[in-house]
Motif scaffolding. Structure first.
Motif, PDB file in Angstrom:
ATOM      1  N   GLN A  94       0.743  -1.175  -0.046  1.00 15.17           N
ATOM      2  CA  GLN A  94       0.124  -0.170  -0.079  1.00 15.17           C
ATOM      3  C   GLN A  94       0.932   1.302  -0.027  1.00 15.17           C
ATOM      4  OE1 GLN A  94      -3.664  -0.223   2.703  1.00 15.17           O
ATOM      5  NE2 GLN A  94      -2.485  -1.974   3.372  1.00 15.17           N
ATOM      6  N   GLN A  95       0.642   1.975  -1.078  1.00  8.50           N
ATOM      7  CA  GLN A  95       1.632   3.295  -1.001  1.00  8.50           C
ATOM      8  C   GLN A  95       1.193   4.319  -0.003  1.00  8.50           C
ATOM      9  OE1 GLN A  95       3.995   3.554  -3.557  1.00  8.50           O
ATOM     10  NE2 GLN A  95       4.479   5.502  -2.002  1.00  8.50           N
ATOM     11  N   GLU A  96       0.002   4.263   0.706  1.00  9.71           N
ATOM     12  CA  GLU A  96      -0.253   5.208   1.632  1.00  9.71           C
ATOM     13  C   GLU A  96       0.580   4.793   2.736  1.00  9.71           C
ATOM     14  OE1 GLU A  96      -4.052   4.718  -0.870  1.00  9.71           O
ATOM     15  OE2 GLU A  96      -2.337   3.304  -0.245  1.00  9.71           O
ATOM     16  N   MET A  97       0.645   3.627   2.980  1.00  6.29           N
ATOM     17  CA  MET A  97       1.832   3.014   4.259  1.00  6.29           C
ATOM     18  C   MET A  97       3.028   3.458   4.082  1.00  6.29           C
ATOM     19  SD  MET A  97      -0.193   1.509   6.488  1.00  6.29           S
ATOM     20  CE  MET A  97      -1.721   0.478   6.947  1.00  6.29           C
ATOM     21  N   LEU A  98       3.440   3.557   2.712  1.00  6.71           N
ATOM     22  CA  LEU A  98       4.716   3.659   2.461  1.00  6.71           C
ATOM     23  C   LEU A  98       5.149   5.167   2.668  1.00  6.71           C
ATOM     24  CD1 LEU A  98       5.676   1.489  -0.487  1.00  6.71           C
ATOM     25  CD2 LEU A  98       6.282   1.199   2.007  1.00  6.71           C
ATOM     26  N   ASP A  99       4.059   5.837   2.304  1.00  9.88           N
ATOM     27  CA  ASP A  99       4.159   7.498   2.295  1.00  9.88           C
ATOM     28  C   ASP A  99       4.209   7.889   3.918  1.00  9.88           C
ATOM     29  OD1 ASP A  99       4.110   7.641  -0.436  1.00  9.88           O
ATOM     30  OD2 ASP A  99       2.033   8.120  -0.556  1.00  9.88           O
ATOM     31  N   ALA A 100       3.403   7.233   4.589  1.00  8.78           N
ATOM     32  CA  ALA A 100       3.498   7.482   6.211  1.00  8.78           C
ATOM     33  C   ALA A 100       4.726   7.239   6.755  1.00  8.78           C
ATOM     34  CB  ALA A 100       2.497   6.660   7.034  1.00  8.78           C
ATOM     35  N   VAL A 101       5.681   6.208   6.290  1.00  9.37           N
ATOM     36  CA  VAL A 101       6.816   5.690   6.634  1.00  9.37           C
ATOM     37  C   VAL A 101       7.893   6.860   5.978  1.00  9.37           C
ATOM     38  CG1 VAL A 101       8.671   4.114   6.411  1.00  9.37           C
ATOM     39  CG2 VAL A 101       6.322   3.154   6.705  1.00  9.37           C
ATOM     40  N   THR A 102       7.773   7.147   5.002  1.00 10.46           N
ATOM     41  CA  THR A 102       8.567   8.158   4.407  1.00 10.46           C
ATOM     42  C   THR A 102       8.843   9.697   5.000  1.00 10.46           C
ATOM     43  OG1 THR A 102       8.562   7.131   2.228  1.00 10.46           O
ATOM     44  CG2 THR A 102       9.357   9.669   2.318  1.00 10.46           C
ATOM     45  N   LYS A 103       7.378   9.875   5.388  1.00  9.33           N
ATOM     46  CA  LYS A 103       7.142  11.253   6.122  1.00  9.33           C
ATOM     47  C   LYS A 103       7.689  11.242   7.564  1.00  9.33           C
ATOM     48  CE  LYS A 103       3.334  14.363   7.615  1.00  9.33           C
ATOM     49  NZ  LYS A 103       1.947  14.528   7.696  1.00  9.33           N
ATOM     50  N   LYS A 104       7.542   9.941   8.237  1.00 12.74           N
ATOM     51  CA  LYS A 104       7.943   9.982   9.349  1.00 12.74           C
ATOM     52  C   LYS A 104       9.680   9.822   9.802  1.00 12.74           C
ATOM     53  CE  LYS A 104       7.204   7.136  13.838  1.00 12.74           C
ATOM     54  NZ  LYS A 104       6.399   6.083  14.205  1.00 12.74           N
ATOM     55  N   ALA A 105       9.968   9.148   8.556  1.00 10.21           N
ATOM     56  CA  ALA A 105      11.546   9.273   8.502  1.00 10.21           C
ATOM     57  C   ALA A 105      12.057  10.673   8.300  1.00 10.21           C
ATOM     58  CB  ALA A 105      11.929   8.165   7.382  1.00 10.21           C
ATOM     59  N   LYS A 106      11.538  11.494   7.662  1.00 11.85           N
ATOM     60  CA  LYS A 106      11.993  12.782   7.523  1.00 11.85           C
ATOM     61  C   LYS A 106      11.825  13.498   8.650  1.00 11.85           C
ATOM     62  CE  LYS A 106      11.221  13.095   2.364  1.00 11.85           C
ATOM     63  NZ  LYS A 106      10.463  13.810   1.467  1.00 11.85           N
ATOM     64  N   GLN A 107      10.528  13.472   9.351  1.00 15.18           N
ATOM     65  CA  GLN A 107      10.548  14.060  10.826  1.00 15.18           C
ATOM     66  C   GLN A 107      11.332  13.670  11.527  1.00 15.18           C
ATOM     67  OE1 GLN A 107       6.131  12.890  11.112  1.00 15.18           O
ATOM     68  NE2 GLN A 107       5.389  14.724  10.177  1.00 15.18           N
ATOM     69  N   LEU A 108      11.599  12.563  11.711  1.00 12.10           N
ATOM     70  CA  LEU A 108      12.684  11.811  12.854  1.00 12.10           C
ATOM     71  C   LEU A 108      13.877  12.104  12.394  1.00 12.10           C
ATOM     72  CD1 LEU A 108      10.462   8.858  14.058  1.00 12.10           C
ATOM     73  CD2 LEU A 108      10.804  11.354  15.023  1.00 12.10           C
ATOM     74  N   LYS A 109      14.310  12.347  11.137  1.00 10.22           N
ATOM     75  CA  LYS A 109      15.661  12.240  10.573  1.00 10.22           C
ATOM     76  C   LYS A 109      16.433  11.160  10.718  1.00 10.22           C
ATOM     77  CE  LYS A 109      16.091  17.535  11.408  1.00 10.22           C
ATOM     78  NZ  LYS A 109      16.779  18.375  11.829  1.00 10.22           N
ATOM     79  N   VAL A 110      15.657  10.139  10.133  1.00  7.07           N
ATOM     80  CA  VAL A 110      16.258   8.614  10.101  1.00  7.07           C
ATOM     81  C   VAL A 110      16.578   8.399   8.777  1.00  7.07           C
ATOM     82  CG1 VAL A 110      15.781   6.394  10.478  1.00  7.07           C
ATOM     83  CG2 VAL A 110      14.656   7.866  11.893  1.00  7.07           C
ATOM     84  N   PRO A 111      18.016   8.370   8.518  1.00  2.00           N
ATOM     85  CA  PRO A 111      18.586   8.248   7.168  1.00  2.00           C
ATOM     86  C   PRO A 111      18.593   6.728   6.682  1.00  2.00           C
ATOM     87  CG  PRO A 111      20.268   8.496   8.512  1.00  2.00           C
ATOM     88  CD  PRO A 111      19.124   8.808   9.515  1.00  2.00           C
ATOM     89  N   ASN A 112      18.479   5.847   7.536  1.00  2.00           N
ATOM     90  CA  ASN A 112      18.644   4.408   7.156  1.00  2.00           C
ATOM     91  C   ASN A 112      17.546   3.602   6.920  1.00  2.00           C
ATOM     92  OD1 ASN A 112      18.205   4.305   9.741  1.00  2.00           O
ATOM     93  ND2 ASN A 112      19.772   2.959  10.208  1.00  2.00           N
ATOM     94  N   VAL A 113      16.522   4.222   6.559  1.00  2.00           N
ATOM     95  CA  VAL A 113      15.076   3.595   6.335  1.00  2.00           C
ATOM     96  C   VAL A 113      14.856   3.681   4.649  1.00  2.00           C
ATOM     97  CG1 VAL A 113      12.481   3.712   6.473  1.00  2.00           C
ATOM     98  CG2 VAL A 113      14.203   3.485   8.538  1.00  2.00           C
ATOM     99  N   GLU A 114      14.668   2.775   3.919  1.00  2.00           N
ATOM    100  CA  GLU A 114      14.365   2.954   2.616  1.00  2.00           C
ATOM    101  C   GLU A 114      12.779   2.040   2.436  1.00  2.00           C
ATOM    102  OE1 GLU A 114      15.685   0.149  -0.911  1.00  2.00           O
ATOM    103  OE2 GLU A 114      17.445   1.015   0.184  1.00  2.00           O
ATOM    104  N   THR A 115      12.216   2.643   1.638  1.00  2.00           N
ATOM    105  CA  THR A 115      10.748   2.191   1.442  1.00  2.00           C
ATOM    106  C   THR A 115      10.749   1.291   0.158  1.00  2.00           C
ATOM    107  OG1 THR A 115       9.743   4.102   0.440  1.00  2.00           O
ATOM    108  CG2 THR A 115       9.579   3.725   2.692  1.00  2.00           C
ATOM    109  N   VAL A 116      10.023   0.400  -0.360  1.00  2.00           N
ATOM    110  CA  VAL A 116       9.846  -0.630  -1.279  1.00  2.00           C
ATOM    111  C   VAL A 116       8.633  -0.817  -1.613  1.00  2.00           C
ATOM    112  CG1 VAL A 116      10.403  -2.699  -2.306  1.00  2.00           C
ATOM    113  CG2 VAL A 116      12.229  -1.412  -1.153  1.00  2.00           C
TER     114      VAL A 116
END
Length: 247
Positions: free
Chosen positions: A120-142
């Motif tokens: 689900q792209q919506e789930m991945l978008d939520a992960v990407t948004k959170k990674a940016k907010q928390l400044k977590v560079p080692n998370v990749e979405t697929v």
């Protein structure tokens, strides 16, 4: 050497050479069954006697992030049980909102990586948004599919499946791809609500017994059951390791 014995030796050697040149047999794929009479929370499709559950959509993201999850699942205890090493490549398949993704990220460290895979792209978008907010560079979405989580072949140390395998529409195909993605010695970890325990207040098709997990993984001889951790409040953690290739 008499003639009969000589012929026997030639035949034996010929058979041995022939068998060595034969291609490996294809893995036998279990058949899926479809039934009209089924659990309303299932999709009417059965695999090895188990009905496949409906997928939790993006609308259920609040349930994934609920505060009660700490008491019901004790995710910190799960992280300790996984024994994740710094520098590891870990895949959170069916990552959803990334609840476990962001717990894994600090464990793998700067040299490691967490792949959040979801259909689900919506789930991945939520992960990407959170990674940016928390400044977590080692998370990749697929973005995976119902038959392929899209992980790098032979490139993953640990694949984590938290409350998701029972929802796979094509569990055999998904497992085949995940096994291919594991490095030799890599681990495939199932975290499922215990169907053996009536006190686990989860819908029946969203629970699995340890026995059922073992039954379904028996189709993959590359995997060996390492152990089952039963110390979580509602779930068991069933761990498999990919066997080293024979030299």
């Amino acid at each position: 050497m008499n003639r009969v014995l000589a012929i026997g030796v030639v035949v034996a050697l010929g058979g041995a050479v022939g068998s060595a040149d034969e291609p490996p047999k294809a893995r036998e794929k279990p058949k899926y069954e479809y039934r009209e009479d089924h659990d309303p929370d299932g999709i009417g499709k059965f695999y090895m006697g188990r009905e496949i559950a409906q997928v939790m959509g993006y609308g259920g993201i609040g349930w994934l992030e609920r505060k009660e999850r700490i008491k019901e699942e004790d995710p910190e205890k799960l992280m300790k049980a996984l024994e994740v090493k710094a520098g590891a490549v870990v895949a959170d398949v069916g990552a959803g909102s990334g609840y476990h993704t962001f717990m894994l990220a600090p464990l793998v460290g700067e040299k490691g990586k967490v792949i959040a895979s979801d259909i689900q792209q919506e789930m991945l978008d939520a992960v990407t948004k959170k990674a940016k907010q928390l400044k977590v560079p080692n998370v990749e979405t697929v973005k995976g599919t119902t038959t392929d989580p899209k992980l790098p072949a032979g490139g993953v140390d640990l694949i984590l499946l938290v409350d998701v395998y029972h929802e796979f529409e094509f569990p055999f195909e998904m497992t085949e791809k995940m096994v291919a993605a594991l490095k030799p010695g890599g681990r495939l970890v199932f975290v499922e609500f215990r169907s053996e325990d009536d006190k686990v207040l989860i819908k029946p098709v969203h629970k699995m017994t340890e026995r059922q997990v073992l039954k379904e993984m028996a189709a993959f001889p590359e995997l060996g059951h390492t152990k089952t951790v039963g110390t979580l409040p509602w779930q068991h953690v069933v761990i498999f390791s990919k066997k080293e290739a024979k030299k």
